[in-house]
Motif scaffolding. Structure first.
Motif, PDB file in Angstrom:
ATOM      1  N   VAL A  76      36.823 100.568  36.667  1.00 53.69           N
ATOM      2  CA  VAL A  76      36.087  99.681  37.568  1.00 53.69           C
ATOM      3  C   VAL A  76      34.612 100.078  37.538  1.00 53.69           C
ATOM      4  N   HIS A  77      33.732  99.083  37.470  1.00 51.41           N
ATOM      5  CA  HIS A  77      32.292  99.332  37.446  1.00 51.41           C
ATOM      6  C   HIS A  77      31.703  99.177  38.841  1.00 51.41           C
ATOM      7  N   HIS A  78      30.793 100.075  39.176  1.00 51.70           N
ATOM      8  CA  HIS A  78      30.177 100.110  40.499  1.00 51.70           C
ATOM      9  C   HIS A  78      28.660 100.014  40.350  1.00 51.70           C
ATOM     10  N   LEU A  79      28.036  99.181  41.177  1.00 50.14           N
ATOM     11  CA  LEU A  79      26.586  99.023  41.194  1.00 50.14           C
ATOM     12  C   LEU A  79      26.009  99.892  42.308  1.00 50.14           C
ATOM     13  N   VAL A  80      25.012 100.702  41.955  1.00 48.70           N
ATOM     14  CA  VAL A  80      24.391 101.632  42.908  1.00 48.70           C
ATOM     15  C   VAL A  80      22.905 101.307  43.028  1.00 48.70           C
ATOM     16  N   LEU A  81      22.404 101.233  44.261  1.00 55.46           N
ATOM     17  CA  LEU A  81      20.992 100.986  44.541  1.00 55.46           C
ATOM     18  C   LEU A  81      20.462 102.151  45.374  1.00 55.46           C
ATOM     19  N   ALA A  82      19.275 102.638  45.032  1.00 51.24           N
ATOM     20  CA  ALA A  82      18.693 103.758  45.779  1.00 51.24           C
ATOM     21  C   ALA A  82      17.190 103.566  45.917  1.00 51.24           C
ATOM     22  N   GLU A  83      16.605 104.352  46.812  1.00 52.77           N
ATOM     23  CA  GLU A  83      15.169 104.236  47.045  1.00 52.77           C
ATOM     24  C   GLU A  83      14.358 105.013  46.024  1.00 52.77           C
ATOM     25  N   GLU A  84      14.916 106.131  45.529  1.00 50.73           N
ATOM     26  CA  GLU A  84      14.172 106.996  44.615  1.00 50.73           C
ATOM     27  C   GLU A  84      15.070 107.473  43.480  1.00 50.73           C
ATOM     28  N   PHE A  85      14.459 107.774  42.354  1.00 58.31           N
ATOM     29  CA  PHE A  85      15.209 108.352  41.242  1.00 58.31           C
ATOM     30  C   PHE A  85      15.836 109.680  41.639  1.00 58.31           C
ATOM     31  N   GLN A  87      17.457 110.454  44.160  1.00 60.31           N
ATOM     32  CA  GLN A  87      18.812 110.267  44.675  1.00 60.31           C
ATOM     33  C   GLN A  87      19.814 110.129  43.530  1.00 60.31           C
ATOM     34  N   PHE A  88      19.386 109.487  42.436  1.00 57.48           N
ATOM     35  CA  PHE A  88      20.257 109.405  41.266  1.00 57.48           C
ATOM     36  C   PHE A  88      20.417 110.776  40.608  1.00 57.48           C
ATOM     37  N   ASP A  89      19.370 111.602  40.655  1.00 58.59           N
ATOM     38  CA  ASP A  89      19.490 112.961  40.144  1.00 58.59           C
ATOM     39  C   ASP A  89      20.535 113.741  40.951  1.00 58.59           C
ATOM     40  N   GLN A  90      20.488 113.588  42.269  1.00 59.31           N
ATOM     41  CA  GLN A  90      21.478 114.258  43.116  1.00 59.31           C
ATOM     42  C   GLN A  90      22.888 113.738  42.828  1.00 59.31           C
ATOM     43  N   ALA A 118      31.948 106.387  45.653  1.00 57.21           N
ATOM     44  CA  ALA A 118      31.235 105.767  46.780  1.00 57.21           C
ATOM     45  C   ALA A 118      30.876 106.799  47.841  1.00 57.21           C
ATOM     46  N   GLU A 119      31.776 107.740  48.070  1.00 56.93           N
ATOM     47  CA  GLU A 119      31.495 108.797  49.047  1.00 56.93           C
ATOM     48  C   GLU A 119      30.267 109.605  48.619  1.00 56.93           C
ATOM     49  N   HIS A 120      30.191 109.941  47.334  1.00 56.19           N
ATOM     50  CA  HIS A 120      29.040 110.696  46.836  1.00 56.19           C
ATOM     51  C   HIS A 120      27.753 109.857  46.880  1.00 56.19           C
ATOM     52  N   ALA A 121      27.866 108.559  46.563  1.00 50.74           N
ATOM     53  CA  ALA A 121      26.686 107.691  46.635  1.00 50.74           C
ATOM     54  C   ALA A 121      26.140 107.641  48.054  1.00 50.74           C
ATOM     55  N   HIS A 122      27.028 107.516  49.021  1.00 50.28           N
ATOM     56  CA  HIS A 122      26.588 107.491  50.421  1.00 50.28           C
ATOM     57  C   HIS A 122      26.036 108.848  50.850  1.00 50.28           C
ATOM     58  N   GLU A 123      26.576 109.898  50.274  1.00 48.65           N
ATOM     59  CA  GLU A 123      26.103 111.254  50.606  1.00 48.65           C
ATOM     60  C   GLU A 123      24.624 111.420  50.251  1.00 48.65           C
ATOM     61  N   VAL A 124      24.175 110.772  49.162  1.00 48.95           N
ATOM     62  CA  VAL A 124      22.763 110.889  48.765  1.00 48.95           C
ATOM     63  C   VAL A 124      21.918 109.753  49.336  1.00 48.95           C
ATOM     64  N   GLY A 125      22.517 108.890  50.167  1.00 49.47           N
ATOM     65  CA  GLY A 125      21.770 107.830  50.826  1.00 49.47           C
ATOM     66  C   GLY A 125      21.641 106.550  50.040  1.00 49.47           C
ATOM     67  N   ALA A 126      22.480 106.352  49.016  1.00 49.38           N
ATOM     68  CA  ALA A 126      22.416 105.144  48.185  1.00 49.38           C
ATOM     69  C   ALA A 126      23.376 104.075  48.701  1.00 49.38           C
ATOM     70  N   LEU A 127      23.162 102.853  48.247  1.00 57.03           N
ATOM     71  CA  LEU A 127      24.083 101.750  48.504  1.00 57.03           C
ATOM     72  C   LEU A 127      24.988 101.579  47.292  1.00 57.03           C
ATOM     73  N   ILE A 128      26.217 101.120  47.526  1.00 56.61           N
ATOM     74  CA  ILE A 128      27.160 100.955  46.421  1.00 56.61           C
ATOM     75  C   ILE A 128      28.138  99.818  46.703  1.00 56.61           C
ATOM     76  N   GLY A 129      28.587  99.192  45.635  1.00 53.07           N
ATOM     77  CA  GLY A 129      29.604  98.149  45.724  1.00 53.07           C
ATOM     78  C   GLY A 129      30.054  97.776  44.328  1.00 53.07           C
ATOM     79  N   PRO A 130      31.090  96.957  44.226  1.00 59.68           N
ATOM     80  CA  PRO A 130      31.621  96.595  42.908  1.00 59.68           C
ATOM     81  C   PRO A 130      30.660  95.707  42.128  1.00 59.68           C
ATOM     82  N   ALA A 131      30.506  96.028  40.845  1.00 60.83           N
ATOM     83  CA  ALA A 131      29.733  95.183  39.938  1.00 60.83           C
ATOM     84  C   ALA A 131      30.646  94.082  39.395  1.00 60.83           C
TER      85      ALA A 131
END
Length: 373
Positions: A76-85, A87-90, A118-131
């Motif tokens: 399953v593919h997940h789309l992640v949105l964040a405010e800063e790079f 957060q993706f590093d984390q 999704a739990e990890h994405a939320h841990e770094v403050g990102a948004l996530i949902g199914p692509a």
């Protein structure tokens, strides 16, 4: 302010993506298209981050949002949105122990469930949902009958419809009540018929910034989705993946999901899958505007092999010279002004705005087409 946003694209670090996908070309294409917000795509990849950083430091007309896609252990593919790079590093650090491709693939495969990702994405403050949630490959509803089946108790912040679906496909699915729907291009090329072929019109509070865009998505402040007629998507109808012969759901079941013509796999279409999951009365959703890229309209009218022929390109350039961007032409430009540039295009856009088109649905991996009445 109202802003047009395309939040899902890819980089040359993902498979089957054009090497021309470079930040400078993407920003030029976004301006011509009429986008105000563009997702970076593949923000987990360190080299892609480096290519974007000079442009993020000098953002002007286009607001660039760090975005990325992750494949979980069930494909399953997940789309992640964040405010800063950062957060993706984390997030990369958190997922790295369960991935062999996280530093090399723009869309990494991670051997974790959707819930843990999704739990990890939320841990770094990102948004996530199914692509592309309804697509019969690598999507939420390809492998699960519910959101909880994939994400467990973890909340999703958004759902991307994909090219083979519009908002009506998810409006009657109880699981999705209150979840903002996104329509993005998933572009693998910077060509103008790819970037922004699907987009979201969002109501941003205050000035245009990454934080305000994400707050807008989080709050569901989407005033319009725009994109393909679902029938144009390559997985809209149930069909054979070899010869693309289309079948009703009942016929596919009778044939045990194997094409009687060539033995190919019959893949369930998005329209049938959405119908299976829908219950009761559709809930309210922002309007969905069905559009066809201007280059594709011109190509169809001219009977050309490509929207990039010399004649098609000259017509397209004349429109941009007159109107500045493509989305305004498709969505709101007065028809008499469009007619002054090209009468045939004016007639086609009038037909599209009034849904006066003949659709030839796609399926099995073959895009659908349209013709004008």
């Amino acid at each position: 302010m109202l802003a047009n946003a395309d939040l899902h694209i890819h980089s040359p670090f993902s498979m089957a993506v054009s090497g021309a996908m470079r930040p400078e070309k993407l920003l030029i294409a976004s301006k011509v298209k009429g986008l105000h917000v563009l997702g970076t795509g593949d923000a987990m990849h360190p080299a892609w981050q480096q290519e974007w950083k000079p442009f993020l430091e000098n953002m002007q007309e286009i607001c660039v949002v760090p975005t990325g896609e992750i494949e979980d252990d069930h494909r399953v593919h997940h789309l992640v949105l964040a405010e800063e790079f950062g957060q993706f590093d984390q997030l990369r650090d958190l997922l790295a122990p369960k991935s062999r491709s996280i530093g090399t693939n723009g869309r990494p495969h991670v051997y974790l469930s959707g819930e843990i990702i999704a739990e990890h994405a939320h841990e770094v403050g990102a948004l996530i949902g199914p692509a592309h949630a309804f697509t019969p490959w690598t999507a939420l509803f390809a492998y699960h009958d519910s959101v909880a089946g994939c994400y467990g108790d973890e909340k999703i912040d958004l759902l991307e419809l994909g090219l083979s679906a519009d908002s009506s496909y998810g409006a009657s699915i109880p699981d999705l009540s209150g979840v903002p729907f996104l329509s993005n291009s998933d572009a693998h090329s910077p060509q103008l018929e790819k970037i922004g072929r699907e987009f979201n019109r969002i109501q941003v509070s205050g000035h245009l910034s990454v934080r305000n865009v994400l707050d807008c998505i989080r709050a569901g402040e989407i005033t319009m989705n725009a994109g393909f007629f679902p029938e144009e998507g390559k997985y809209n109808r149930t069909a054979c993946v070899r010869c693309f012969t289309q079948y009703s759901l009942e016929e596919a079941q009778q044939h045990n999901w194997r094409c009687p013509a060539d033995g190919g796999l019959i893949k369930k279409g998005v329209s049938d899958r959405a119908r299976e999951l829908s219950r009761g009365t559709p809930g309210p959703r922002p309007p969905y505007l069905h559009i066809v890229p201007l280059g594709q309209i011109i190509q169809t009218l001219e009977g050309a092999s490509s929207p990039h022929t010399k004649k098609c390109r000259a017509i397209y350039d004349a429109f941009i010279m007159a109107f500045e961007n493509e989305i305004d032409i498709l969505v709101s430009a007065p028809l008499p002004e469009i007619r002054a540039v090209h009468p045939g295009v004016a007639d086609a856009i009038s037909a599209l705005r009034e849904n006066r088109v003949i659709l030839h649905p796609g399926g099995g991996g073959k895009f659908g087409t349209f013709s004008l009445k």
